[in-house]
Every structure is written in structure tokens, then in C-alpha cells.
Design an enzyme around this catalytic site. Structure first.
Site, short mmCIF file in Angstrom:
data_model
loop_
_atom_site.label_atom_id
_atom_site.label_comp_id
_atom_site.label_asym_id
_atom_site.label_seq_id
_atom_site.Cartn_x
_atom_site.Cartn_y
_atom_site.Cartn_z
N ASP A 13 15.51 16.06 -0.48
CA ASP A 13 15.65 16.75 0.82
C ASP A 13 14.34 17.35 1.32
OD1 ASP A 13 18.42 16.24 0.59
OD2 ASP A 13 18.64 18.03 -0.64
N LYS A 16 11.52 13.44 3.61
CA LYS A 16 10.90 12.12 3.41
C LYS A 16 11.18 11.17 4.56
CE LYS A 16 13.15 11.52 -0.43
NZ LYS A 16 13.65 12.85 -0.74
N GLY A 40 20.55 11.27 1.61
CA GLY A 40 20.87 11.47 3.02
C GLY A 40 19.58 11.69 3.76
N HIS A 41 19.19 10.75 4.61
CA HIS A 41 17.91 10.84 5.32
C HIS A 41 18.16 11.01 6.81
CE1 HIS A 41 15.94 8.43 1.81
NE2 HIS A 41 16.18 9.69 1.50
N GLN A 224 15.70 10.91 -3.29
CA GLN A 224 15.69 12.09 -4.18
C GLN A 224 14.25 12.58 -4.39
OE1 GLN A 224 17.87 9.26 -5.52
NE2 GLN A 224 19.28 10.11 -4.05
#
Ligand code: IMP
Length: 427
Positions: A13, A16, A40-41, A224
Site C-alpha cells: 500500500d 506503487k 489492491g492498486h 505487496q
């Protein structure tokens, strides 16, 4: 552009997706190399917010090839949902490809993940319950299914004859969970085969060889972060893959010499979701303030993230094991209203006063450690519209330069907001 890897340098988080999105503009091939839909991006582009879990966010640009690599684990239903979401936004998916060597997350993997989390007691990891650990476990145990298997009926049938007796025994005896008949699984596999069919890249070797030969620009996208790496993170409170840059080689099909640069993305503070040690965690008003200003709630699970000051001890470690050539520092604007900002430069063992400036890998002693901080004056100014490094307030630059000094690694990017435009490229 050189070939770059973007990795998370903390516990995930870090922002990225935004950095990958910016770099993807100049890339021809973007490869996601590990993890699954536990990630989750979020990307903000043209005033719209897109949430990605598995598909490389580079798909937002036309004409790019986006490969979901062999090192990933894929939950078919989640993949389908993500595809449908992008189609509904009229995103062109013609460049999307998935390796036939990527592993499939079967229903028993998510069921075992959920069961293990709910019954683990003190051993709880706080996983995303997306079946990540159980899928990688079966891959390593050589009883997993790969996407390519779905298109080879004879091999699939033979594999299931080996896998199902083992799996059903485990499901029944270890977990007291539902078992599966071969017919049921074949039916599922048929459904999955349809989902993946338009995207499976059977000629991935030719693709990778061709891209390299033609000098195309490659961007490797990690999920991650270093501190969640199964080898180097706060084990056992980690994910089950290798988010470090080394994972880009094993998870893509390219060797390490293809990589020229490694950009480690880190927030100006630290967050963590799930269980596990976190020496600079703030369970107070300041932690709450960081969470609220930084909107620190999980994209995949909605869980509030644990927040704390920047931890230069773990970050120095991430620079080493992640092989960082530079750092992209995000969310520094969250501190715009702060009087003081702290950096943890060492840990002190409360039992004997021992000072650690290198990261102690034995996480069971972390509960005895307290952070040693140095304090920096805040800049008390909205920096979210600043475009040039020189225009940042002096205190802000001093803070950044101090971080570079401690980390012995240059900061190449400073992000001052979620939008693509809110990015300062240093040098
Ligand atoms: P798993 O990857 O679902 O097995 O979860 C293992 C650990 O990694 C848990 O602490 C999760 O909260 C954490 N984790 C997994 N994916 C992410 C991510 O994308 N961001 C932050 N933490 C994550």
C-alpha cells in the site's frame, strides 16, 4: 528508458500503482510477477479512479502489452470481475495477456485460507482470505493447477487423479471442509477455461524473446512489499510470494540481467494491514490523524490500516534486500499540517538498552523494541500543487535529503497527491 522494477519497500500500500502508472507511459511491456488479487492498486487518471487487483494498471494506456506472469496466483472469478469492470469503462484489453504457467486459485484454496484465519487463534496472520497462501503451498507441493492445464484435457484429467485424493483427504481430515468430485472440478475448469481463453499467452517465450531482441522497454510491477516478502519480511506475518526485485526474475521469465533499475516505493510514514510486528506503530491521536488525512483504509478489504512514523531501520533493510537503486517517496503531503515529523533511525531493546541500527530479523523480539526518533520541523504549507523539487519548502527538502543520507539511496520521485500530475521527478 531502461528496464525497471517497481516494488513496495514497506508493508504494501505504498502507492506503487501511481508510480507504475507513470512509468508505464514509457514502457512497451508491463509484467506483474507475483501475488494475486490480495493486492489492491488505485490509479487516478483523467479524473477517474480505477482499482486494480491483478491486471497491470498499464492497461489504461493504448498499445501496451500487459502480462500477468507465471509467478502470480489467479482467482478466476476475481479476474473475470476485474475484466468486466474495465470493459464497462471501455478500456481496450487487446494488450492483456496471462502466462499459461500462472497458478489457479481453486475454491478449496479460499476456503482453507478463510478456515485457517478463523481458527488460528494466536497464529492468525490477518490474510486477505483470497486463497493466496494455500495456492502457493500447493504450487510448491506440486499439487497445483496452472492455467495452461485447462486447455490440455488429458493432462488435466491425469493431474486431477493425483491431486484430488490428496486434496480431499486434507480438506476432510485437517479442515473438516467440503470435498470435491472429479466431475465438479472438471466443470469448474471448463468455466475457467472460457474466462481465461482470450488472454492466455501460449507463445510467451516468443513474446519475451522478441521484446528483448527489439530493445523494447520492460516494466516489472511488484505487489505487496519487501516487509511482506516470504523470505525477508516479518515472517510468518507475510504473504506467500517474493515481492522483492528478485521475484521479478522468477515470476516473469526474464533473468535478472534484464533489469536495469529498481525503484522502491515508500510512504513518508508507514502503514500495515493484518497482524505482525510494527515498531513505529502509533496507537494515538497522531496515528489517527495520519489514517484520516492519508485515507488509510484497504482497497481489497476496506480494513483500517495501522499507521506509524517512517521507519528508516526497515527501509534501509528494504534498500538492501530489495536491491533498490532509488526510492519513490509518496504521500509526503499528508504532513502538510504537521508541526513536527519523526524518523525512526534505530530500535532500542527495552530489556537491556541494546540499540539496533540494522533490522533484527527475529520478529519475536520486536515486542521489546521501541523506536529511537529524530524530529524534524514541519513545513506547514500545502505542497500538493508543487511541480519542481526546488519549489518545495526548505524544511521539506531538508527532511527528504536527510532520508537520502540515512538510506544511502537517492530519492528519484516525490509524490504530493493521488493524481498523475502531482508528481515531482527529482534530477
Ligand atoms: P495474504 O497475502 O492474503 O496471504 O495476506 C498475508 C499478509 O499480507 C496480511 O498481513 C495481509 O494484510 C498482507 N497483504 C497482502 N496483500 C497486501 C497488499 O496488497 N497490501 C497490504 N498488505 C497486504
Amino acid at each position: 528508458m531502461t528496464n525497471k522494477v517497481v516494488i513496495g519497500a514497506q508493508w504494501g500500500d505504498e502507492g506503487k500503482a501511481k508510480i507504475t502508472d507513470l512509468l508505464a507511459q514509457d514502457a512497451d511491456l508491463i509484467i506483474r510477477y507475483q501475488g494475486g488479487c490480495n493486492a489492491g492498486h488505485t490509479v487516478v487518471a483523467n479524473g477517474k479512479t480505477f482499482k486494480f487487483h491483478l491486471i497491470p494498471s498499464g492497461i489504461l494506456y493504448k498499445g501496451k502489452t500487459c502480462l500477468i506472469g507465471n509467478g502470480t496466483v489467479v482467482l478466476p472469478e476475481a479476474f473475470q470481475e476485474e475484466i468486466e469492470g474495465l470493459k464497462s469503462e471501455n478500456i481496450d484489453l487487446s494488450g492483456l495477456k496471462i502466462s499459461p504457467l500462472a497458478s489457479i486459485t481453486m475454491p478449496w484454496h479460499t476456503e482453507v485460507d478463510g478456515y485457517s484465519e478463523n481458527t488460528a487463534g494466536k497464529g492468525k496472520i490477518g490474510t486477505t482470505k483470497k486463497g493466496i497462501g494455500p495456492t502457493y503451498t500447493d504450487k510448491m507441493n506440486r499439487i497445483g493447477l496452472k492455467i495452461g492445464d485447462l486447455y490440455s484435457p488429458e493432462a488435466l484429467s491425469e493431474k486431477l487423479d493425483v491431486i484430488l485424493p490428496v486434496k480431499n483427504k486434507q480438506l476432510k481430515e485437517l479442515f473438516n471442509l467440503k470435498t470435491y468430485t472429479k466431475e465438479e472440478v472438471l466443470e469448474l475448469c471448463d468455466k475457467y477455461a472460457q474466462i481465461f481463453k482470450p488472454y492466455v499467452c501460449f507463445d510467451w517465450q516468443e513474446l519475451l524473446r522478441g521484446m528483448k531482441k527489439e530493445g523494447k522497454r520492460i516494466l516489472f510491477e511488484g505487489a505487496q512489499g519487501v516487509m511482506l516478502d516470504v523470505d525477508f519480511g516479518t515472517y510468518p506475518f507475510v504473504t506467500s510470494s517474493n515481492p522483492i526485485s528478485g521475484g521479478a526474475a522468477t515470476g516473469s521469465g526474464y533473468g535478472p540481467k534484464v533489469i536495469d533499475e529498481v525503484i522502491g516505493v515508500a510512504k513518508a510514514y508507514v502503514t500495515r494491514v493484518g497482524e505482525g510486528p510494527f515498531v513505529t506503530e502509533l496507537n494515538d491521536k497522531t496515528g489517527e490523524e495520519i489514517r484520516n488525512i492519508g485515507h488509510e483504509f484497504g482497497v481489497t478489504t476496506g480494513r483500517p490500516r495501522r499507521c506509524g512514523w517512517f521507519d528508516a531501520v526497515t527501509m534501509k533493510y528494504a534498500c538492501l534486500v530489495g536491491g533498490l537503486t532509488s526510492v519513490a517517496l509518496t504521500k509526503i503531503d499528508v504532513f502538510d499540517t504537521f508541526d513536527e515529523i519523526k524518523i525512526c533511525t534505530a530500535y532500542k531493546d527495552t530489556r537491556n538498552g541494546k540499540i539496533y541500527t540494522s533490522y533484527p530479523e527475529d520478529v519475536y523480539i520486536h515486542k521489546y523494541l521501541e523506536p529511537v526518533y529524530e524530529t524534524h520541523q514541519g513545513w506547514k504549507k500545502d505542497i500538493s500543487r508543487i511541480k519542481k523539487y526546488e519549489d518545495l519548502p526548505l524544511n521539506c527538502r531538508k527532511y527528504l535529503e536527510r532520508l537520502e543520507e540515512i538510506l544511502e539511496t537517492p530519492i528519484s520521485v516525490v509524490s504530493v497527491g493521488a493524481d498523475r500530475e502531482q508528481t515531482i521527478f527529482k534530477n
